[in-house]
Write a protein that holds these residues in place. Structure first.
Motif, mmCIF file in Angstrom:
data_model
loop_
_atom_site.group_PDB
_atom_site.id
_atom_site.type_symbol
_atom_site.label_atom_id
_atom_site.label_comp_id
_atom_site.label_asym_id
_atom_site.label_seq_id
_atom_site.Cartn_x
_atom_site.Cartn_y
_atom_site.Cartn_z
ATOM 1 N N MET A 273 -20.854 -25.274 18.895
ATOM 2 C CA MET A 273 -20.787 -24.802 17.507
ATOM 3 C C MET A 273 -19.630 -23.990 17.123
ATOM 4 S SD MET A 273 -21.748 -26.007 14.737
ATOM 5 C CE MET A 273 -23.007 -26.987 15.543
ATOM 6 N N GLY A 274 -19.268 -23.035 18.005
ATOM 7 C CA GLY A 274 -18.422 -21.866 18.032
ATOM 8 C C GLY A 274 -17.016 -22.689 18.050
ATOM 9 N N GLU A 275 -16.768 -23.747 18.870
ATOM 10 C CA GLU A 275 -15.629 -24.369 18.903
ATOM 11 C C GLU A 275 -15.252 -25.312 17.431
ATOM 12 O OE1 GLU A 275 -12.894 -27.087 22.056
ATOM 13 O OE2 GLU A 275 -14.780 -26.981 22.290
ATOM 14 N N LEU A 276 -16.494 -26.141 17.227
ATOM 15 C CA LEU A 276 -16.410 -26.641 15.842
ATOM 16 C C LEU A 276 -15.927 -25.832 14.680
ATOM 17 C CD1 LEU A 276 -19.345 -29.090 16.597
ATOM 18 C CD2 LEU A 276 -16.983 -29.988 16.302
ATOM 19 N N LEU A 277 -16.455 -24.761 14.589
ATOM 20 C CA LEU A 277 -16.228 -23.894 13.509
ATOM 21 C C LEU A 277 -14.735 -23.396 13.535
ATOM 22 C CD1 LEU A 277 -19.553 -21.843 13.106
ATOM 23 C CD2 LEU A 277 -18.765 -23.684 11.633
ATOM 24 N N ASP A 278 -14.364 -23.053 14.888
ATOM 25 C CA ASP A 278 -12.824 -23.055 14.988
ATOM 26 C C ASP A 278 -11.926 -24.111 14.528
ATOM 27 O OD1 ASP A 278 -13.238 -20.497 15.664
ATOM 28 O OD2 ASP A 278 -13.100 -20.944 18.081
ATOM 29 N N TRP A 279 -12.372 -25.208 14.954
ATOM 30 C CA TRP A 279 -11.635 -26.511 14.590
ATOM 31 C C TRP A 279 -11.605 -26.647 12.980
ATOM 32 C CZ3 TRP A 279 -12.998 -31.076 18.120
ATOM 33 C CH2 TRP A 279 -12.680 -30.903 19.373
ATOM 34 N N TYR A 280 -12.644 -26.345 12.277
ATOM 35 C CA TYR A 280 -12.816 -26.410 11.187
ATOM 36 C C TYR A 280 -11.897 -25.493 10.176
ATOM 37 C CZ TYR A 280 -14.621 -26.176 6.015
ATOM 38 O OH TYR A 280 -14.763 -26.303 4.606
ATOM 39 N N ALA A 281 -11.768 -24.244 10.833
ATOM 40 C CA ALA A 281 -10.833 -23.105 10.276
ATOM 41 C C ALA A 281 -9.519 -23.529 10.327
ATOM 42 C CB ALA A 281 -11.144 -21.852 10.878
ATOM 43 N N GLN A 282 -9.270 -24.526 11.411
ATOM 44 C CA GLN A 282 -7.766 -24.693 11.663
ATOM 45 C C GLN A 282 -7.505 -25.909 10.982
ATOM 46 O OE1 GLN A 282 -7.695 -25.299 16.039
ATOM 47 N NE2 GLN A 282 -8.413 -23.439 16.375
ATOM 48 N N GLY A 283 -8.288 -26.626 10.090
ATOM 49 C CA GLY A 283 -8.057 -27.916 9.260
ATOM 50 C C GLY A 283 -8.126 -29.094 10.002
#
Length: 318
Positions: A273-283
């Protein structure tokens, strides 16, 4: 408070007035802003899900809300923080208590509706494709049910990982949704799926939340040394796997149950989930919420899932 509860497996779930419960040690009380629905909620409502609680219980596996109170020993998240949490139940209500250790603060750029529907669908696809299937850049990923809640996330994540993605969906509208999510090719589920996939070079990895005849078609279109990840059986038909086909083509069939990691390896979920939230923040991810429904229409929201009329995530907002 209002809660959409299962009181018996012989009667439909219904919205009732229920007493509010204070948080126990290690828990937080959330004012629920949004609850994401999943196919598992349908199974839980009739008692056929693998982790169905004993009635009475409140449906709703994943939520986003604001911390209203802290149980004993809890220091984080802080009062007033907006968090997302997978609790397994209790989300279709005005309030709910959840383990503090499972709560993750939500970025300001993410709406509560998106956060509520983000965890199970994106978490399932991310862990299935990274940890279990070990999808590699340049491989071809076949996604069954590609316009559904988890299917769309598999399309997005597959593209983010560098795969060529083939999406299977039923009808022009759903095919367009899968295409917009990043599918390189889309196939109508009414077509000869095996022939269409083979014409595109076959599949190296199959992501299947549907089961039934779709699984059999995908198996025939899987390349040698391919991997098929079983996510679920939305068709209601659990396929019988011909082991001789696996042997001849050196195919691996992989079972995957995202919620099971809570019991034996929760760190895998939190890291994912941490990696996914990073991906979301990066667009890199564009979650698609197709319906936002009020709590007093929760039964209608579940019917959208049952009838497969939701191209994307269905969210209930109390």
């Amino acid at each position: 408070m209002r809660a959409f509860q299962v009181t018996s497996f012989d009667t439909p779930a219904a919205l009732i007035d229920a007493p509010a419960t204070p948080p126990a040690e290690g828990e937080v009380l959330l004012g629920i802003q949004a609850c994401g629905l999943n196919f598992a909620d349908l199974l839980m409502a009739n008692g056929t899900y693998q982790d169905t609680p004993t009635p009475p219980f409140t449906l709703g596996m994943e939520v986003c809300g604001t911390v209203l109170a802290l149980g004993a020993g809890v220091t984080t998240p802080a009062l007033g923080a907006r968090v997302a949490v997978f609790g397994g139940q209790g989300g279709l209500a005005d309030q709910g208590v959840f383990p503090a250790a499972l709560c993750r603060e939500v970025p300001d750029t993410m709406t509560s509706e998106i956060a509520a529907g983000f965890q199970v669908a994106y978490g399932t696809s991310h862990l299935a494709l990274t940890r279990r299937a070990k999808l590699q850049a340049g491989e071809t990923l076949l996604v069954m049910g590609a316009a559904g809640g988890v299917g769309l996330t598999a399309v997005e994540i597959g593209k983010a990982m560098g795969a060529t993605v083939i999406g299977v969906a039923r009808g022009a509208a759903k095919m367009a949704v899968a295409k917009a999510a990043g599918a390189d090719h889309v196939i109508d589920a009414s077509e000869d799926i095996t022939a269409a996939v083979r014409a595109l070079g076959g599949a190296d990895v199959v992501y299947d939340p549907v089961g039934g005849p779709s699984f059999k078609a995908a198996l025939r279109a899987t390349n040698r040394e391919g991997r098929i990840v079983i996510i679920g059986f939305a068709s209601g038909d659990i396929p019988q796997i011909p082991a001789n086909h696996l042997l001849v083509k050196n195919i691996t069939v992989i079972g995957f149950y995202w919620g099971g990691y809570l019991k034996f390896n929760p760190t895998a979920l939190t890291d994912s989930m941490g990696e996914l939230l990073d991906w979301y923040a990066q667009g890199r991810l564009k979650p698609h919420v197709s319906h936002v429904v009020p709590l007093d229409k929760a039964a209608d929201a579940l019917e959208l899932l049952r009838s497969r009329k939701s191209p994307g995530k269905v969210v209930v907002a109390p």
